[in-house]
Write a protein that holds these residues in place. Structure first.
Motif, PDB file in Angstrom:
ATOM      1  N   LYS A  47       0.844  -1.204   0.000  1.00 40.04           N
ATOM      2  CA  LYS A  47       0.000   0.000   0.000  1.00 40.04           C
ATOM      3  C   LYS A  47       0.880   1.255   0.000  1.00 40.04           C
ATOM      4  CE  LYS A  47      -3.254  -1.561  -0.972  1.00 40.04           C
ATOM      5  NZ  LYS A  47      -4.164  -1.195  -2.047  1.00 40.04           N
ATOM      6  N   ALA A  48       1.986   1.193   0.766  1.00 43.46           N
ATOM      7  CA  ALA A  48       2.913   2.329   0.791  1.00 43.46           C
ATOM      8  C   ALA A  48       3.597   2.469  -0.572  1.00 43.46           C
ATOM      9  CB  ALA A  48       3.955   2.118   1.885  1.00 43.46           C
ATOM     10  N   TRP A  49       3.957   1.337  -1.119  1.00 42.10           N
ATOM     11  CA  TRP A  49       4.618   1.319  -2.428  1.00 42.10           C
ATOM     12  C   TRP A  49       3.699   1.902  -3.500  1.00 42.10           C
ATOM     13  CZ3 TRP A  49       9.531  -0.261  -3.904  1.00 42.10           C
ATOM     14  CH2 TRP A  49       9.754  -0.454  -5.271  1.00 42.10           C
ATOM     15  N   THR A  50       2.435   1.455  -3.516  1.00 42.63           N
ATOM     16  CA  THR A  50       1.518   1.937  -4.553  1.00 42.63           C
ATOM     17  C   THR A  50       1.163   3.412  -4.320  1.00 42.63           C
ATOM     18  OG1 THR A  50      -0.374   1.043  -3.340  1.00 42.63           O
ATOM     19  CG2 THR A  50       0.483  -0.294  -5.139  1.00 42.63           C
ATOM     20  N   TYR A  51       1.238   3.866  -3.058  1.00 49.36           N
ATOM     21  CA  TYR A  51       1.008   5.299  -2.816  1.00 49.36           C
ATOM     22  C   TYR A  51       2.118   6.108  -3.494  1.00 49.36           C
ATOM     23  CZ  TYR A  51       0.325   9.791  -0.575  1.00 49.36           C
ATOM     24  OH  TYR A  51       0.118  11.131  -0.368  1.00 49.36           O
ATOM     25  N   LEU A  52       3.341   5.571  -3.429  1.00 50.04           N
ATOM     26  CA  LEU A  52       4.473   6.289  -4.018  1.00 50.04           C
ATOM     27  C   LEU A  52       4.519   6.150  -5.539  1.00 50.04           C
ATOM     28  CD1 LEU A  52       7.414   5.403  -1.587  1.00 50.04           C
ATOM     29  CD2 LEU A  52       6.271   7.600  -1.815  1.00 50.04           C
ATOM     30  N   PHE A  53       4.314   4.922  -5.997  1.00 46.21           N
ATOM     31  CA  PHE A  53       4.552   4.658  -7.420  1.00 46.21           C
ATOM     32  C   PHE A  53       3.280   4.406  -8.220  1.00 46.21           C
ATOM     33  CE2 PHE A  53       8.344   3.141  -5.087  1.00 46.21           C
ATOM     34  CZ  PHE A  53       9.239   4.086  -5.563  1.00 46.21           C
ATOM     35  N   GLY A  54       2.135   4.480  -7.573  1.00 43.10           N
ATOM     36  CA  GLY A  54       0.870   4.289  -8.276  1.00 43.10           C
ATOM     37  C   GLY A  54       0.470   2.826  -8.339  1.00 43.10           C
ATOM     38  N   GLU A  55      -0.858   2.619  -8.470  1.00 43.65           N
ATOM     39  CA  GLU A  55      -1.364   1.249  -8.560  1.00 43.65           C
ATOM     40  C   GLU A  55      -1.024   0.728  -9.958  1.00 43.65           C
ATOM     41  OE1 GLU A  55      -3.790   0.133  -5.997  1.00 43.65           O
ATOM     42  OE2 GLU A  55      -3.879   2.031  -4.913  1.00 43.65           O
ATOM     43  N   GLY A  56      -0.860  -0.538 -10.070  1.00 44.66           N
ATOM     44  CA  GLY A  56      -0.547  -1.112 -11.384  1.00 44.66           C
ATOM     45  C   GLY A  56       0.203  -2.411 -11.201  1.00 44.66           C
ATOM     46  N   GLU A  57       0.022  -3.320 -12.153  1.00 50.93           N
ATOM     47  CA  GLU A  57       0.593  -4.660 -11.997  1.00 50.93           C
ATOM     48  C   GLU A  57       2.117  -4.668 -11.895  1.00 50.93           C
ATOM     49  OE1 GLU A  57      -0.688  -7.752 -14.635  1.00 50.93           O
ATOM     50  OE2 GLU A  57      -2.788  -7.343 -14.179  1.00 50.93           O
TER      51      GLU A  57
ATOM     52  N   SER B  35       4.208  -2.244 -11.056  1.00 47.46           N
ATOM     53  CA  SER B  35       4.670  -1.605  -9.823  1.00 47.46           C
ATOM     54  C   SER B  35       4.505  -2.567  -8.644  1.00 47.46           C
ATOM     55  CB  SER B  35       3.848  -0.329  -9.606  1.00 47.46           C
ATOM     56  OG  SER B  35       3.941   0.109  -8.290  1.00 47.46           O
ATOM     57  N   GLU B  36       3.360  -3.219  -8.584  1.00 50.91           N
ATOM     58  CA  GLU B  36       3.094  -4.142  -7.471  1.00 50.91           C
ATOM     59  C   GLU B  36       4.033  -5.345  -7.510  1.00 50.91           C
ATOM     60  OE1 GLU B  36      -1.052  -5.119  -7.195  1.00 50.91           O
ATOM     61  OE2 GLU B  36      -1.655  -3.016  -7.006  1.00 50.91           O
ATOM     62  N   LEU B  37       4.279  -5.853  -8.718  1.00 50.01           N
ATOM     63  CA  LEU B  37       5.155  -7.020  -8.872  1.00 50.01           C
ATOM     64  C   LEU B  37       6.580  -6.693  -8.411  1.00 50.01           C
ATOM     65  CD1 LEU B  37       5.183  -9.951  -9.931  1.00 50.01           C
ATOM     66  CD2 LEU B  37       5.945  -9.049 -12.117  1.00 50.01           C
ATOM     67  N   THR B  38       7.033  -5.475  -8.723  1.00 46.52           N
ATOM     68  CA  THR B  38       8.391  -5.060  -8.322  1.00 46.52           C
ATOM     69  C   THR B  38       8.527  -5.147  -6.813  1.00 46.52           C
ATOM     70  OG1 THR B  38       8.363  -3.520 -10.158  1.00 46.52           O
ATOM     71  CG2 THR B  38      10.102  -3.202  -8.529  1.00 46.52           C
ATOM     72  N   PHE B  39       7.549  -4.576  -6.102  1.00 43.78           N
ATOM     73  CA  PHE B  39       7.627  -4.601  -4.641  1.00 43.78           C
ATOM     74  C   PHE B  39       7.592  -6.026  -4.111  1.00 43.78           C
ATOM     75  CE2 PHE B  39       5.513  -4.996  -0.539  1.00 43.78           C
ATOM     76  CZ  PHE B  39       6.431  -4.323   0.250  1.00 43.78           C
ATOM     77  N   LYS B  40       6.710  -6.821  -4.676  1.00 42.81           N
ATOM     78  CA  LYS B  40       6.553  -8.185  -4.167  1.00 42.81           C
ATOM     79  C   LYS B  40       7.826  -9.009  -4.358  1.00 42.81           C
ATOM     80  CE  LYS B  40       1.533  -8.308  -4.619  1.00 42.81           C
ATOM     81  NZ  LYS B  40       0.386  -8.705  -5.442  1.00 42.81           N
TER      82      LYS B  40
END
Lengths: 145, 515
Positions: free
Chosen positions: B433-443, B445-450
């Motif tokens: 959630k913190a990551w997507t707040y910074l970099f926006g929602e999107g597959e 972006s989410e995959l990078t964090f995971k």
């Protein structure tokens, strides 16, 4: 005074028999409204992940829409096309409790359900929703075999 | 943003540097990971735990305690006044049956607890008692009671300012109340705080929510099977977490979410049995806790040492003021955001006042901490209290339970693994959630964090306890620095909500539903 009959469907084929019985009974009674209810089994005390929580509202809406489209609306359509007064309702909760509560809220005179569709281990441990309804209902319950 | 780039760079550096360093210095992979990790995180850890000038008291501990005390006074002991109401809310007494199917108060509480109840209660308490002595327990309980007010404040704001998207999903947490709340009050700097919080939240997710869990899970498994390289445990954990958060294999998470509460009950039950069997020592144990709280009973740093350890581990365990619970509680769709605040104040009580105290009592009663009988003071081994087999962290708790119930370490090993896994899943969401707040929602972006999250599991399992625990604490406390700053500016909004709700509750406008 209009008689209200609550029909509890579980999305299985046996629901058709409950529907047919209710239809027949409503014709005999005359001034009668049929309320088709589908309860999505759900407990507020289950455990979910944070992600499931975040998506819960979205899923709840999808579950209600699906239940209306696949079970409740076709059943209401069947009844209204036969000239009867009918409407539908979808709720989340414990099946037996929710059916009974809706019947009380709507001042229904009877609940009509089909025989239990659960079986095996779960039924032995928790009992079926139908059995629970019969034991706890505050109005007469008709169980269709 | 730069910190994130630095973080990604550091991960890449760790991976690429490992083989070369290992060859050159003939170090094991674990030692290499540990050395690089300690060096990279050292400055950040030192900054967060810097002592107040002229003392050995870390400023961050004072920061948390002062905040919790201010919230307690500002909301006139809300944790006591609304305790009964919080229980009623969790029971569903005030839930409209027409809203059935939405996230219930109980579910939000259980989800938030699954992120906090875990290793902090088992290993963290052992660390606190192992360094600060039984006296640390007193300060831990006090911190838990005060922390209830911090939790109340942040979770109320979390629900009030969450984002609700058109598709029905929600995103909430401190970053949202910082940006939206500050804007509403016409205050500058909300966005800056939100970005800072998000950066620290990502670090916290990778530290306490990930590496510490992997590290202690490995310690527990290795304690039973015999020592083997930590990266092996790390790889297995990373693969399972990967399967859940990237592969979408929900069944694993579902099974965990169902087993973890039972593990929690089993843990508390076992602790209660041990305490009751040793009923003749209960009075003595509480005596040690109270005496140790004010004298230290020989621990390093005296009573201040006990106090620091107690507060540190309580904050790490219940996360009050950290802001993570605000993310978890935001999912509840309620017309009254403050109700979620009331429910959340139960978390520090369950987590710290009940479960942590149980662990501390078992460790104290078990006699694992060595006492010099001539002085009645604890014997020291370096800066920690000497233990029967030199155990620390989770192995100390395991030995304490094992001394009373010989087979319990096996159950504890399973519990630790399950708790660790469940906490990782929760924190992967908070970090995301913190990551997507910074970099926006999107597959993408989410995959990078995971993927980064999974890599850190391996690093955490391979590193030794010291650097991991320091970094985990530092990252989580850094979140609290930003979060509490925002709470000071926004607490008046919570007070308005509290005033309005209290009035309507008293007048009968808010009433129970018949279920």
């Amino acid at each position: 005074m209009t008689t209200t009959l609550v029909i509890g469907l579980d999305g299985q084929g046996s629901g058709d028999r409950a529907l047919a019985f209710a239809k027949d009974l409503a014709i005999r009674i005359g001034d009668c409204e049929l309320l088709v209810v589908y309860v999505i089994e759900w407990s507020p005390f289950s455990f979910q992940t944070a992600e499931e929580n975040a998506l819960r509202h979205k899923r709840r809406e999808a579950e209600i829409t699906t239940a209306h489209e696949r079970v409740v609306d076709p059943a209401v359509e069947t009844l209204t096309s036969a000239g009867l007064t009918a409407r539908g309702k979808v709720r989340h909760g414990d099946v037996a409790d929710t059916l009974n509560r809706i019947c009380e809220e709507e001042k229904g005179q009877q609940i009509i359900v089909c025989r239990a569709s659960e079986g095996g281990f779960a039924k032995r441990i928790f009992g079926s929703s139908t059995a629970n309804l019969v034991m706890s209902a505050t109005v007469p319950v008709t169980v269709i075999a | 943003m730069k910190l994130i780039s630095k973080l990604i760079f550091t991960v890449a550096l760790l991976i690429t540097a490992m083989p070369a360093v290992a060859q050159e210095e003939a170090m094991s992979l674990d030692e290499t990971v540990n050395a690089i990790f300690a060096k990279v995180t050292g400055p950040f850890v030192n900054l967060i735990f810097a002592p107040l000038p002229g003392t050995s008291f870390p400023w961050i501990v004072l920061w948390l305690v002062v905040a919790a005390s201010i919230f307690t006074i500002y909301f006139a002991f809300v944790q006591l006044r609304f305790f009964g109401h919080a229980i009623s809310l969790v029971k569903g007494d005030y839930s409209d049956p027409n809203d059935a199917g939405e996230v219930s108060h109980f579910q939000a509480l259980a989800t938030a607890l699954s992120g906090t109840v875990g290793l902090g209660n088992i290993a963290g308490v052992a660390v606190a008692v192992g360094i600060g002595g039984p006296g640390a327990t007193f300060w831990m309980i006090l911190a838990g009671l005060l922390g209830m007010a911090s939790k109340f404040t942040e979770c109320t704001l979390g629900v009030k300012y969450r984002n609700e998207y058109q598709d029905g999903s929600v995103s909430g947490g401190p970053m949202y109340y910082m940006s939206k709340g500050f804007e509403e009050r016409g205050l500058p700097g909300g966005k800056v705080l939100a970005i800072l919080f998000s950066v620290f939240c990502i670090l916290g997710a990778l530290g306490g929510g990930n590496m510490f869990q992997a590290n202690q899970a490995h310690a527990q498994i290795a304690g039973i099977t015999g020592d083997y390289p930590g990266w092996i445990t790390g790889l297995v954990f990373a693969a399972v977490v990967f399967a859940v958060i990237i592969g979408g294999i929900k069944s694993i998470a579902n099974v965990t979410e169902k087993i973890v509460p039972f593990m929690g009950i089993l843990y508390v039950g076992a602790a209660l049995i041990i305490i009751l069997v040793n009923y003749d020592k209960i009075g003595w144990a509480f005596g040690q806790i109270f005496m140790g709280a004010f004298t230290g009973l020989g621990v390093a740093g005296g009573f201040v040492g006990a106090l620091i350890q107690g507060f540190k581990r309580a904050a790490f365990s219940n996360e009050a003021g950290v802001g993570s619970a605000a993310i978890a509680h935001s999912a509840v769709r309620t017309k009254e955001p403050i109700t979620e605040g009331f429910v959340s104040l139960l978390e520090p009580l369950i987590d710290t006042v009940v479960i942590c105290t149980m662990t501390a009592l078992v460790i104290t009663i078990s006699g694992q901490l060595l006492i010099d009988e001539s002085t009645g003071l604890y014997m020291l081994d370096g800066s920690s209290i000497a233990t029967v087999d030199g155990n620390s962290g989770v192995s100390l708790t395991s030995a304490a339970f094992g001394s009373a119930i010989s087979w319990f370490p096996y159950v504890l090993a399973v519990a630790v693994v399950m708790f660790a896994f469940s906490t990782m899943i929760s924190w992967s969401y908070y970090g995301l959630k913190a990551w997507t707040y910074l970099f926006g929602e999107g597959e993408k972006s989410e995959l990078t964090f995971k993927i980064i999250f999974c890599i850190f599991i391996v690093i955490g399992a391979a590193a030794s306890l010291g650097p991991v625990i320091d970094f985990s604490d530092a990252a989580i406390f850094a979140m609290a620095v930003v979060n509490i700053t925002a709470l000071y500016f926004l607490m008046s909004i919570v007070k308005q909500e509290l005033k309005s709700y209290s009035a309507r509750l008293a007048s009968g406008e808010i009433k129970k539903f018949n279920h």
